[in-house]
Design a protein around this motif. Structure first.
Motif: not given
Ligand SMILES: [Zn+2]
Ligand SMILES: [Zn+2]
Length: 291
Positions: A219-221, A256-260, A286-291
């Protein structure tokens, strides 16, 4: 940390003291079945501990069978929780797993004037000691990934700005999962993700001609990178041993995970040019809470 999924030992310290210790190993021989098996392990452990404390001149206060976790918290394990106090306090969980037959012990330490029960409960509830659906969960400082269980941990690199877990399968296949940050700072200087990636991974990329494809990952760029071995001729001209190696291919997912505020890199090196392992592992990081 020492050992592997079979037998091992893990310790976490803060700046002052040891906070958590975990040991695990396969059960050899027989134990009385059911909860009495675990209490047998604890009996032996407490005996040894008592002898040590006596030698050191400490008074040890042990409380067995403390109701610390709710029933069914670890449904596939027989457990006993117990505490002891000496010059500090330990909350302990001994377990025997009905699925993989491993036994183990978790110890959470605190000073006598601290209450770490909530953190200890969270940790103990999250205990996993065997692979599920062919995958092993690896988690370190919030980096969580699912790795096919036939990969073994080969190396770990743990800095606050850069974590890398490196795995190997049958000596030939490599897999690296990395978290690097803070992304906002890194990308302010590099402008583009690829512009940062190439020099940062220069050494890992040097034997490959790489093709980059921008895309969406978790879900990230991000982008995917595919590396083919440089032409044989080019390598023959280089006085290195690398030309002795058989051709291997590189595949990677970078995002790149914006959230984390971190950059994630999953890359695999394999003789199989159609290997999908990097893609499959990246899909479950799991890069942010997207488990
Ligand atoms: Zn198990
Ligand atoms: Zn994310």
């Amino acid at each position: 940390m020492t050992g592997d999924a079979g037998t091992g030992y893990l310790r976490l310290d803060d700046l002052e003291v040891v906070r958590v210790e975990v040991e695990w190993r396969p059960l050899k021989g027989r134990l009385p079945s059911g909860a009495s098996g675990v209490s047998h392990i604890v009996d032996k452990y407490v005996d040894r501990l008592g002898a040590k404390a006596k030698k050191a001149g400490h008074t040890l206060h042990v409380e067995r069978n403390v109701r610390f976790l709710e029933d069914g918290a670890l449904p596939d394990k027989d457990i006993e929780t117990f505490t002891w106090d000496a010059d500090y306090r330990a909350i302990n969980l001994a377990w025997q797993c009905k699925t993989c037959n491993r036994i183990g012990l978790v110890r959470v330490f605190s000073k006598l004037n601290e209450d770490v029960s909530d953190a200890a409960r969270r940790l103990m509830r999250s205990l996993r000691d065997h692979a599920e659906e062919g995958k092993q969960v690896w988690a370190v400082y919030g980096l969580i990934c699912n790795i096919p269980e036939d990969f073994r941990l080969e190396e770990q690199f743990l800095r606050s700005g850069h974590i890398r877990l490196s795995f190997k399968r049958r000596k030939k296949e490599e897999l690296h999962v990395e978290r690097i940050g803070p992304a906002s700072l890194i990308l302010k200087e590099a402008e583009r993700l690829q512009g940062w990636f190439e020099p940062f991974f220069k050494k890992a990329l040097k034997d490959y001609v790489c093709v980059y494809t921008d895309g969406d990952i978790r879900g990230h760029r991000g982008f995917r990178v595919e590396g083919s071995p440089r032409s044989l001729l080019w390598r023959i001209l280089k006085p290195t041993l690398s030309r002795m190696r058989r051709s291997v291919y590189l595949k990677g997912c970078v995002w790149v995970c914006k959230e984390s505020n971190r950059i994630f890199v999953v890359r695999a090196v394999s003789k199989d040019r159609n290997s999908t392992v990097a893609e499959a592992v990246a899909a479950e990081v799991v890069c942010h809470n997207n488990e």
